[in-house]
Design a protein around this motif. Structure first.
Motif, short mmCIF file in Angstrom:
data_model
loop_
_atom_site.label_atom_id
_atom_site.label_comp_id
_atom_site.label_asym_id
_atom_site.label_seq_id
_atom_site.Cartn_x
_atom_site.Cartn_y
_atom_site.Cartn_z
N ASP A 58 1.34 5.44 -0.13
CA ASP A 58 0.76 6.74 0.17
C ASP A 58 1.47 7.78 -0.70
O ASP A 58 2.61 8.16 -0.41
CB ASP A 58 0.97 7.05 1.66
CG ASP A 58 0.42 8.41 2.06
OD1 ASP A 58 0.10 9.21 1.17
OD2 ASP A 58 0.34 8.68 3.27
N CYS A 110 -9.38 -8.03 0.15
CA CYS A 110 -9.01 -8.77 -1.05
C CYS A 110 -10.10 -9.80 -1.34
O CYS A 110 -10.36 -10.68 -0.51
CB CYS A 110 -7.66 -9.46 -0.89
SG CYS A 110 -7.10 -10.27 -2.40
N SER A 134 -5.67 -6.20 8.69
CA SER A 134 -5.67 -5.02 9.55
C SER A 134 -4.28 -4.81 10.12
O SER A 134 -3.61 -5.76 10.54
CB SER A 134 -6.67 -5.19 10.70
OG SER A 134 -6.52 -4.16 11.65
N LEU A 185 -8.78 -1.00 -0.94
CA LEU A 185 -8.67 -0.38 0.38
C LEU A 185 -10.03 0.03 0.92
O LEU A 185 -10.90 0.48 0.18
CB LEU A 185 -7.79 0.87 0.32
CG LEU A 185 -6.28 0.67 0.22
CD1 LEU A 185 -5.61 2.03 0.01
CD2 LEU A 185 -5.73 0.00 1.46
N LEU A 200 -5.78 1.29 9.15
CA LEU A 200 -5.76 0.89 7.75
C LEU A 200 -6.22 -0.56 7.58
O LEU A 200 -5.75 -1.45 8.27
CB LEU A 200 -4.34 1.04 7.19
CG LEU A 200 -4.14 0.55 5.75
CD1 LEU A 200 -4.83 1.50 4.78
CD2 LEU A 200 -2.67 0.44 5.42
N ARG A 201 -7.17 -0.77 6.67
CA ARG A 201 -7.63 -2.12 6.35
C ARG A 201 -7.53 -2.35 4.85
O ARG A 201 -7.87 -1.48 4.05
CB ARG A 201 -9.08 -2.33 6.80
CG ARG A 201 -9.27 -2.43 8.30
CD ARG A 201 -10.65 -2.96 8.64
NE ARG A 201 -11.69 -2.10 8.11
CZ ARG A 201 -12.98 -2.45 8.05
NH1 ARG A 201 -13.36 -3.64 8.47
NH2 ARG A 201 -13.88 -1.63 7.57
N VAL A 202 -7.04 -3.51 4.49
CA VAL A 202 -6.93 -3.92 3.11
C VAL A 202 -7.88 -5.09 2.88
O VAL A 202 -7.84 -6.07 3.61
CB VAL A 202 -5.49 -4.33 2.75
CG1 VAL A 202 -5.41 -4.80 1.29
CG2 VAL A 202 -4.53 -3.17 2.98
N PRO A 262 -6.09 8.07 2.68
CA PRO A 262 -6.04 7.46 4.01
C PRO A 262 -5.08 8.24 4.90
O PRO A 262 -4.32 9.08 4.41
CB PRO A 262 -5.51 6.05 3.72
CG PRO A 262 -4.74 6.19 2.46
CD PRO A 262 -5.46 7.24 1.66
N VAL A 314 0.85 -1.18 0.00
CA VAL A 314 0.00 0.00 0.00
C VAL A 314 0.89 1.23 0.00
O VAL A 314 1.75 1.38 0.86
CB VAL A 314 -0.93 0.03 1.23
CG1 VAL A 314 -1.82 1.27 1.19
CG2 VAL A 314 -1.78 -1.23 1.28
N GLU A 355 -12.77 4.73 8.89
CA GLU A 355 -11.88 4.27 9.94
C GLU A 355 -11.59 5.39 10.94
O GLU A 355 -11.88 6.55 10.72
CB GLU A 355 -10.55 3.79 9.33
CG GLU A 355 -10.72 2.80 8.21
CD GLU A 355 -11.25 1.47 8.68
OE1 GLU A 355 -11.18 1.21 9.89
OE2 GLU A 355 -11.74 0.69 7.84
N LEU A 393 0.80 6.76 6.33
CA LEU A 393 1.19 5.38 6.65
C LEU A 393 2.47 5.36 7.48
O LEU A 393 3.22 6.34 7.57
CB LEU A 393 1.39 4.59 5.36
CG LEU A 393 0.17 4.52 4.43
CD1 LEU A 393 0.54 3.79 3.16
CD2 LEU A 393 -0.99 3.83 5.13
N TYR A 405 5.13 3.80 2.30
CA TYR A 405 4.44 2.57 1.91
C TYR A 405 4.44 1.58 3.05
O TYR A 405 5.25 1.65 3.97
CB TYR A 405 5.08 1.96 0.66
CG TYR A 405 6.46 1.39 0.88
CD1 TYR A 405 6.63 0.05 1.24
CD2 TYR A 405 7.60 2.18 0.72
CE1 TYR A 405 7.89 -0.47 1.44
CE2 TYR A 405 8.86 1.66 0.92
CZ TYR A 405 9.01 0.33 1.27
OH TYR A 405 10.26 -0.19 1.49
#
Length: 264
Positions: free
Chosen positions: A4, A57, A71, A40, A53-55, A256, A2, A46, A259, A10
């Protein structure tokens, strides 16, 4: 990974563990028959700190869709939702689907379909919801409409048609879609950006028809003109002009939180 782009930082996300990934497989399937779609959770959902941050998939096979969430709080992947494709064969072709995000839900639409797949990230469940018959064979986008309603933009020739309906716990109310407005557009070939709606705006791209039919295309590609449509006021404004061959469809907005290191 991820990234930014504002803070040039990242975060590297670990792979989905093999025991969890195996949950998506079915007898006789092969790895290359499985499609992975990472995305994302919008920052607005959030807490305002980097650990939130949550990803997501989606892992799609021929028979089902399984959603995993990573998470930064736990540092682990977790399987949170699944959906059996069954008779909805169009879901087996995820490369043809567009993902939209509104009101804590993700929505997947297909150009040729008049239904959509919905993931409610609060309840962590899937559902299939009908769209207006007019949406079939049209470019479309799911958006947040006025008064907290769920909106649907349908692009038809030189017009946007805005529909809306109430929302419920599963992301979509039971009432029928209501046609709210028709927004006329200039004389261009139009497409809705892959980035969808962000912070009450929709990004659209237009290629002037006179340039397209000038006889110089494709030797000299026309310019791509980008416009924003503000959903609350329906104000349509020109944003910028980019070269067709270098332009992309993602508008930086709603970043977001910054990071964690490492930084670039």
């Amino acid at each position: 990974m991820v990234y930014d782009p504002l803070h040039r930082q990242y975060v590297q996300i670990p792979p989905i563990p093999g025991d969890l990934a195996a949950f998506t497989r079915h007898p006789g399937s092969r790895l290359y028959e499985t499609y992975f779609e990472p995305f994302l959770a919008p920052a607005a959902w959030e807490e305002e700190d980097e650990s939130s941050l949550r990803v997501f998939c989606n892992v799609m096979s021929k028979v089902k869709v399984v959603t995993f969430v990573f998470s930064l709080v736990t540092g682990m992947w977790q399987a949170v939702a699944s959906f059996s494709i069954g008779t909805h064969e169009w879901i087996r072709h995820p490369i043809l689907m567009n993902c939209h995000c509104a009101h804590s839900c993700f929505y997947w639409t297909d150009y040729c379909q008049r239904v959509m797949l919905v993931l409610d990230t609060l309840e962590m469940n899937f559902s299939v919801v009908d769209l207006p018959p007019e949406s079939k064979g049209k470019d479309k986008s799911i958006v947040g409409a006025a008064d907290g309603r769920l909106g649907l933009l349908i692009l038809h020739d030189f017009e946007f048609h805005l529909y809306s309906k109430t929302r419920q716990d599963n992301g979509v109310g039971t009432e029928e879609w209501r046609h709210d407005n028709t927004i006329p557009l200039p004389n261009c070939y139009w497409s809705i950006s892959n980035g969808g709606a962000s912070e009450g705006y929709v990004l659209v791209r237009g290629i002037p028809r006179d340039q397209y039919h000038s006889g110089k295309f494709p030797e000299k590609k026309p310019d791509a003109q980008y416009f924003t449509l503000q959903l609350k006021t329906l104000l349509f404004e020109r944003l910028c002009v980019l070269k067709f061959e270098t332009s992309h469809d993602y508008l930086y907005a709603s970043f977001p939180p910054p990071l964690s290191p490492p930084s670039i």
